[in-house]
Design a protein around this motif. Structure first.
Motif, PDB file in Angstrom:
ATOM      1  N   PHE A  38       0.836  -1.204   0.000  1.00 57.12           N
ATOM      2  CA  PHE A  38       0.000   0.000   0.000  1.00 57.12           C
ATOM      3  C   PHE A  38       0.868   1.250   0.000  1.00 57.12           C
ATOM      4  N   GLN A  39       1.869   1.283   0.882  1.00 59.48           N
ATOM      5  CA  GLN A  39       2.711   2.464   0.966  1.00 59.48           C
ATOM      6  C   GLN A  39       3.501   2.680  -0.317  1.00 59.48           C
ATOM      7  N   LYS A  40       3.942   1.611  -0.945  1.00 59.19           N
ATOM      8  CA  LYS A  40       4.652   1.744  -2.220  1.00 59.19           C
ATOM      9  C   LYS A  40       3.741   2.347  -3.282  1.00 59.19           C
ATOM     10  N   LEU A  41       2.504   1.881  -3.346  1.00 58.11           N
ATOM     11  CA  LEU A  41       1.560   2.455  -4.308  1.00 58.11           C
ATOM     12  C   LEU A  41       1.257   3.914  -3.979  1.00 58.11           C
ATOM     13  N   PHE A  42       1.091   4.227  -2.700  1.00 54.23           N
ATOM     14  CA  PHE A  42       0.830   5.612  -2.306  1.00 54.23           C
ATOM     15  C   PHE A  42       2.010   6.519  -2.652  1.00 54.23           C
ATOM     16  N   ASN A  43       3.234   6.030  -2.459  1.00 52.32           N
ATOM     17  CA  ASN A  43       4.418   6.821  -2.836  1.00 52.32           C
ATOM     18  C   ASN A  43       4.447   7.074  -4.340  1.00 52.32           C
ATOM     19  N   GLN A  44       4.086   6.065  -5.126  1.00 51.23           N
ATOM     20  CA  GLN A  44       4.033   6.246  -6.576  1.00 51.23           C
ATOM     21  C   GLN A  44       2.976   7.279  -6.953  1.00 51.23           C
ATOM     22  N   ILE A  45       1.829   7.234  -6.300  1.00 53.31           N
ATOM     23  CA  ILE A  45       0.778   8.219  -6.569  1.00 53.31           C
ATOM     24  C   ILE A  45       1.270   9.617  -6.235  1.00 53.31           C
ATOM     25  N   HIS A  46       1.960   9.782  -5.109  1.00 55.99           N
ATOM     26  CA  HIS A  46       2.514  11.094  -4.735  1.00 55.99           C
ATOM     27  C   HIS A  46       3.441  11.624  -5.823  1.00 55.99           C
ATOM     28  N   ARG A  47       4.346  10.778  -6.296  1.00 54.75           N
ATOM     29  CA  ARG A  47       5.290  11.214  -7.331  1.00 54.75           C
ATOM     30  C   ARG A  47       4.565  11.600  -8.614  1.00 54.75           C
ATOM     31  N   LEU A  48       3.578  10.813  -8.998  1.00 50.71           N
ATOM     32  CA  LEU A  48       2.820  11.128 -10.209  1.00 50.71           C
ATOM     33  C   LEU A  48       2.030  12.419 -10.042  1.00 50.71           C
ATOM     34  N   GLU A  49       1.470  12.641  -8.869  1.00 53.50           N
ATOM     35  CA  GLU A  49       0.715  13.874  -8.636  1.00 53.50           C
ATOM     36  C   GLU A  49       1.631  15.095  -8.662  1.00 53.50           C
ATOM     37  N   ASP A  50       2.854  14.946  -8.163  1.00 51.08           N
ATOM     38  CA  ASP A  50       3.807  16.056  -8.245  1.00 51.08           C
ATOM     39  C   ASP A  50       4.095  16.420  -9.701  1.00 51.08           C
ATOM     40  N   SER A  51       4.296  15.413 -10.530  1.00 53.24           N
ATOM     41  CA  SER A  51       4.525  15.660 -11.950  1.00 53.24           C
ATOM     42  C   SER A  51       3.282  16.252 -12.598  1.00 53.24           C
ATOM     43  N   ASN A  52       2.152  15.799 -12.158  1.00 49.73           N
ATOM     44  CA  ASN A  52       0.883  16.273 -12.704  1.00 49.73           C
ATOM     45  C   ASN A  52       0.631  17.742 -12.379  1.00 49.73           C
ATOM     46  N   ALA A  53       1.137  18.198 -11.251  1.00 46.65           N
ATOM     47  CA  ALA A  53       0.951  19.597 -10.865  1.00 46.65           C
ATOM     48  C   ALA A  53       1.565  20.524 -11.910  1.00 46.65           C
ATOM     49  N   LEU A  54       2.691  20.130 -12.449  1.00 45.84           N
ATOM     50  CA  LEU A  54       3.317  20.929 -13.501  1.00 45.84           C
ATOM     51  C   LEU A  54       2.492  20.875 -14.783  1.00 45.84           C
ATOM     52  N   ARG A  55       1.997  19.689 -15.115  1.00 45.74           N
ATOM     53  CA  ARG A  55       1.209  19.508 -16.326  1.00 45.74           C
ATOM     54  C   ARG A  55      -0.109  20.268 -16.255  1.00 45.74           C
ATOM     55  N   ALA A  56      -0.629  20.474 -15.082  1.00 47.24           N
ATOM     56  CA  ALA A  56      -1.927  21.130 -14.914  1.00 47.24           C
ATOM     57  C   ALA A  56      -1.937  22.541 -15.478  1.00 47.24           C
ATOM     58  N   HIS A  57      -0.767  23.113 -15.686  1.00 49.08           N
ATOM     59  CA  HIS A  57      -0.684  24.480 -16.213  1.00 49.08           C
ATOM     60  C   HIS A  57      -0.692  24.516 -17.738  1.00 49.08           C
ATOM     61  N   ILE A  58      -0.877  23.371 -18.364  1.00 48.13           N
ATOM     62  CA  ILE A  58      -0.989  23.313 -19.822  1.00 48.13           C
ATOM     63  C   ILE A  58      -2.478  23.221 -20.143  1.00 48.13           C
ATOM     64  N   PRO A  59      -3.081  24.318 -20.537  1.00 48.86           N
ATOM     65  CA  PRO A  59      -4.544  24.354 -20.662  1.00 48.86           C
ATOM     66  C   PRO A  59      -5.121  23.492 -21.782  1.00 48.86           C
ATOM     67  N   TYR A  60      -4.374  23.188 -22.786  1.00 54.89           N
ATOM     68  CA  TYR A  60      -4.934  22.463 -23.925  1.00 54.89           C
ATOM     69  C   TYR A  60      -4.853  20.946 -23.774  1.00 54.89           C
TER      70      TYR A  60
END
Length: 104
Positions: A38-60
């Motif tokens: 569970f913790q390994k999956l949660f850590n992976q989700i955290h890393r992906l969400e961090d990357s996603n935060a940058l992508r969120a600024h691409i409106p298209y």
């Protein structure tokens, strides 16, 4: 190995033996070494969400076309599958009614 009670929260991305640390949605009984998944999956989700935060600024770039979102969704599905596997009957019934859960 003996099973222990763990409390899992997808909202807080936690899996702990201490019920008071964070509100949990699910109680499971599992061997401690399996609970680490569970913790390994949660850590992976955290890393992906961090990357996603940058992508969120691409409106298209729409959500359903973004591969990172699919990766997060896949990990959430894996967490629910594990909760289903190690949960009690009530927990299994809840997971089975989720739209993306399919029993083969």
């Amino acid at each position: 190995m003996e099973k222990e009670k763990f409390y899992v929260s997808l909202a807080h991305l936690t899996c702990t033996t201490n019920r008071d640390i964070t509100p949990s949605a699910f109680m499971i009984e599992v061997e401690p070494h399996k609970a680490r998944v569970f913790q390994k999956l949660f850590n992976q989700i955290h890393r992906l969400e961090d990357s996603n935060a940058l992508r969120a600024h691409i409106p298209y770039l729409q959500y359903h076309l973004d591969g990172l979102n699919h990766e997060i969704d896949n990990r959430v599905k894996k967490v629910y599958a594990l909760i289903h596997e190690f949960g009690d009957d009530r927990t299994k019934q809840f997971v089975e009614q989720l739209p993306y859960f399919r029993r083969n």
